[in-house]
Design a protein around this motif. Structure first.
Motif, PDB file in Angstrom:
ATOM      1  N   GLY A 280      17.257  42.470 -20.589  1.00  0.00           N
ATOM      2  CA  GLY A 280      17.972  42.722 -19.349  1.00  0.00           C
ATOM      3  C   GLY A 280      17.124  42.975 -18.129  1.00  0.00           C
ATOM      4  N   SER A 281      15.825  43.156 -18.334  1.00  0.00           N
ATOM      5  CA  SER A 281      14.979  43.486 -17.191  1.00  0.00           C
ATOM      6  C   SER A 281      14.844  42.313 -16.242  1.00  0.00           C
ATOM      7  N   ALA A 282      15.070  42.588 -14.990  1.00  0.00           N
ATOM      8  CA  ALA A 282      14.898  41.549 -13.967  1.00  0.00           C
ATOM      9  C   ALA A 282      13.458  41.498 -13.491  1.00  0.00           C
ATOM     10  N   VAL A 283      12.661  42.462 -13.957  1.00  0.00           N
ATOM     11  CA  VAL A 283      11.271  42.542 -13.513  1.00  0.00           C
ATOM     12  C   VAL A 283      10.386  41.813 -14.502  1.00  0.00           C
ATOM     13  N   ARG A 284       9.594  40.886 -14.038  1.00  0.00           N
ATOM     14  CA  ARG A 284       8.664  40.166 -14.892  1.00  0.00           C
ATOM     15  C   ARG A 284       7.261  40.314 -14.320  1.00  0.00           C
ATOM     16  N   ASP A 285       6.320  40.045 -15.175  1.00  0.00           N
ATOM     17  CA  ASP A 285       4.930  40.052 -14.717  1.00  0.00           C
ATOM     18  C   ASP A 285       4.748  38.857 -13.791  1.00  0.00           C
ATOM     19  N   ARG A 286       4.653  39.134 -12.506  1.00  0.00           N
ATOM     20  CA  ARG A 286       4.583  38.062 -11.521  1.00  0.00           C
ATOM     21  C   ARG A 286       3.186  37.909 -10.929  1.00  0.00           C
ATOM     22  N   ARG A 287       2.187  38.416 -11.628  1.00  0.00           N
ATOM     23  CA  ARG A 287       0.829  38.265 -11.107  1.00  0.00           C
ATOM     24  C   ARG A 287       0.466  36.782 -11.042  1.00  0.00           C
ATOM     25  N   LYS A 288      -0.099  36.406  -9.917  1.00  0.00           N
ATOM     26  CA  LYS A 288      -0.378  34.997  -9.668  1.00  0.00           C
ATOM     27  C   LYS A 288      -1.738  34.594 -10.231  1.00  0.00           C
ATOM     28  N   PRO A 289      -1.872  33.332 -10.606  1.00  0.00           N
ATOM     29  CA  PRO A 289      -3.165  32.850 -11.103  1.00  0.00           C
ATOM     30  C   PRO A 289      -4.097  32.453  -9.965  1.00  0.00           C
ATOM     31  N   VAL A 290      -5.381  32.582 -10.212  1.00  0.00           N
ATOM     32  CA  VAL A 290      -6.393  32.023  -9.319  1.00  0.00           C
ATOM     33  C   VAL A 290      -6.639  30.590  -9.780  1.00  0.00           C
ATOM     34  N   SER A 291      -6.301  29.643  -8.932  1.00  0.00           N
ATOM     35  CA  SER A 291      -6.546  28.238  -9.265  1.00  0.00           C
ATOM     36  C   SER A 291      -8.006  27.896  -8.984  1.00  0.00           C
ATOM     37  N   PHE A 292      -8.430  26.731  -9.447  1.00  0.00           N
ATOM     38  CA  PHE A 292      -9.802  26.291  -9.162  1.00  0.00           C
ATOM     39  C   PHE A 292     -10.011  26.166  -7.659  1.00  0.00           C
ATOM     40  N   GLU A 293      -9.017  25.609  -6.969  1.00  0.00           N
ATOM     41  CA  GLU A 293      -9.129  25.448  -5.508  1.00  0.00           C
ATOM     42  C   GLU A 293      -9.228  26.797  -4.805  1.00  0.00           C
ATOM     43  N   LEU A 294      -8.459  27.772  -5.272  1.00  0.00           N
ATOM     44  CA  LEU A 294      -8.517  29.099  -4.649  1.00  0.00           C
ATOM     45  C   LEU A 294      -9.848  29.770  -4.945  1.00  0.00           C
ATOM     46  N   LEU A 295     -10.383  29.556  -6.137  1.00  0.00           N
ATOM     47  CA  LEU A 295     -11.693  30.118  -6.470  1.00  0.00           C
ATOM     48  C   LEU A 295     -12.747  29.604  -5.494  1.00  0.00           C
ATOM     49  N   VAL A 296     -12.733  28.305  -5.232  1.00  0.00           N
ATOM     50  CA  VAL A 296     -13.686  27.722  -4.282  1.00  0.00           C
ATOM     51  C   VAL A 296     -13.501  28.347  -2.903  1.00  0.00           C
TER      52      VAL A 296
ATOM     53  N   LEU B 221     -23.986  37.895  -5.661  1.00  0.00           N
ATOM     54  CA  LEU B 221     -23.432  38.785  -6.684  1.00  0.00           C
ATOM     55  C   LEU B 221     -21.954  38.477  -6.934  1.00  0.00           C
ATOM     56  N   PHE B 222     -21.164  38.422  -5.877  1.00  0.00           N
ATOM     57  CA  PHE B 222     -19.728  38.232  -6.050  1.00  0.00           C
ATOM     58  C   PHE B 222     -19.377  36.780  -6.379  1.00  0.00           C
ATOM     59  N   THR B 223     -20.192  35.827  -5.941  1.00  0.00           N
ATOM     60  CA  THR B 223     -19.963  34.435  -6.345  1.00  0.00           C
ATOM     61  C   THR B 223     -20.087  34.310  -7.857  1.00  0.00           C
ATOM     62  N   LEU B 224     -21.124  34.939  -8.416  1.00  0.00           N
ATOM     63  CA  LEU B 224     -21.304  34.910  -9.863  1.00  0.00           C
ATOM     64  C   LEU B 224     -20.188  35.673 -10.566  1.00  0.00           C
ATOM     65  N   ALA B 225     -19.836  36.842 -10.036  1.00  0.00           N
ATOM     66  CA  ALA B 225     -18.785  37.659 -10.659  1.00  0.00           C
ATOM     67  C   ALA B 225     -17.461  36.904 -10.712  1.00  0.00           C
ATOM     68  N   PHE B 226     -17.086  36.264  -9.604  1.00  0.00           N
ATOM     69  CA  PHE B 226     -15.810  35.548  -9.551  1.00  0.00           C
ATOM     70  C   PHE B 226     -15.823  34.309 -10.447  1.00  0.00           C
ATOM     71  N   SER B 227     -16.930  33.587 -10.460  1.00  0.00           N
ATOM     72  CA  SER B 227     -16.994  32.374 -11.278  1.00  0.00           C
ATOM     73  C   SER B 227     -16.989  32.719 -12.770  1.00  0.00           C
TER      74      SER B 227
ATOM     75  N   VAL C  10     -19.169  26.787  -7.227  1.00  0.00           N
ATOM     76  CA  VAL C  10     -18.677  27.866  -8.078  1.00  0.00           C
ATOM     77  C   VAL C  10     -19.113  27.682  -9.534  1.00  0.00           C
ATOM     78  N   CYS C  11     -20.097  26.825  -9.758  1.00  0.00           N
ATOM     79  CA  CYS C  11     -20.618  26.622 -11.107  1.00  0.00           C
ATOM     80  C   CYS C  11     -21.234  27.930 -11.613  1.00  0.00           C
TER      81      CYS C  11
END
Length: 334
Positions: A136-152, A170-176, A239-240
């Motif tokens: 009955g819950s109307a609440v779902r996990d709506r967290r969005k994905p990071v796409s490859f394009e968004l990562l770039v 540092l953060f380029t490596l962390a995110f990739s 982003v390799c």
């Protein structure tokens, strides 16, 4: 001398313990109340070690909330089921997700068993209430994905967010790594900047175009069997992860245990990772709602499925042992 001296009323010599078989048994030490209490204390510390430090902290936090609830309700042992049903109903009314409540119930079940109390999370009414919650819950996990394009895009925006070229690397490596390795944030970075944690520098090895990352322990590997995440080169991509690793270690300070550290040697923390990610998302024009550090892991599963990889391969990428990976495939939220 009296032949009965030194014997119990049943005729057995006091202090003697028979062996557990022809080949002998366990040699039990002399037992005193103090030694028993010490042994129990040691065993309880081993129970704590049976789960990860992060899980223990979460379980402890849930138990503290539970104790406050019982105190406020002035509930006794017989009223614990009623209190738990109240907790579930209240969470539903406030729009909590079923997954969040289920995790809280798992924490309570752990504590009930640890304390030798009846596990009321397994009662009929509680199980049926949770079944209705999920339906009955109307609440779902709506967290969005990071796409490859968004990562770039967000990696390009790091030049505007970070204060130095070192931080950009540092953060380029962390995110990739978070994206291509489908890492949980606790597997990748430290809980605090002042302590070593997450992926360790000594556990990362670059062999030609293959970057191997050893996960010593994870949410699904509490016994520490270990798992090696292998990432391969993406020629020409900013982003390799292999390229990002080479560029970062060229300037990384020597000494710290964590792989991802700042120029002063302090570890990259979960909070810092999340805050920089949030700033990049806002600058990208996507809005901050729906994104979290887990969006990289969700994005890894989503993009793998979009690229036509088999379910078995998607499960392998995220180290899922069941079909739960399907919950992470969310192309409709891209």
């Amino acid at each position: 001398m009296d032949a009965s001296a030194g014997r119990s009323p049943q005729g057995r010599t006091v202090g003697q313990v028979s062996s557990a078989g022809a080949g002998g048994g366990v040699s039990w030490p002399a037992v005193s109340r103090a030694s028993v209490e010490g042994g129990v204390t040691m065993a309880m510390s081993l129970v704590e070690r049976s789960v990860s430090a992060v899980t223990w902290q979460r379980y402890s936090a849930v138990w503290q909330v539970w104790e406050v609830l019982l105190e406020n309700a002035q509930a006794g042992i017989a009223d614990r089921q009623a209190c738990l049903l109240y907790f579930i109903g209240n969470a539903y009314s406030e729009g909590a997700s079923a997954a969040t409540v289920a995790r809280s119930l798992s924490a309570l079940a752990f504590w009930f068993k640890k304390k030798g109390e009846e596990d009321v999370t397994k009662s009929f009414l509680v199980r049926q209430a949770m079944k209705g919650f999920r339906r009955g819950s109307a609440v779902r996990d709506r967290r969005k994905p990071v796409s490859f394009e968004l990562l770039v895009a967000i990696c390009e925006l790091l030049r505007e967010v970070c204060v130095s070229a070192f931080e950009v690397r540092l953060f380029t490596l962390a995110f990739s790594l978070a994206f291509f390795g489908a890492f949980r944030i606790s597997e990748l970075v430290s809980a605090s900047k002042s302590v070593a944690g997450g992926l360790l520098y000594a556990d990362v090895d670059l062999d030609g175009s293959c970057l191997s990352c050893l996960l010593r322990r994870s949410k699904t590997d509490q016994e520490g069997r270990g798992f090696v995440v292998r990432l391969y080169e993406l020629p020409g991509s900013r982003v390799c992860p292999v390229r990002g690793f080479r560029e970062f270690v060229a300037v990384r300070p020597e000494g710290p245990a964590s792989l991802l550290v700042h120029a002063d040697g302090l570890s990259l923390s979960k909070f810092q990772f999340s805050q920089v990610f949030k700033k990049c998302i806002l600058l990208s024009g996507r809005g901050g709602a729906g994104f979290s550090s887990h969006s990289f892991r969700i994005g890894a599963a989503t993009e793998a499925a979009r690229w036509g990889l088999s379910p078995a391969m998607v499960k392998k990428i995220g180290r899922w042992e069941s079909d739960r990976y399907r919950l992470y495939v969310r192309p409709h939220l891209l």
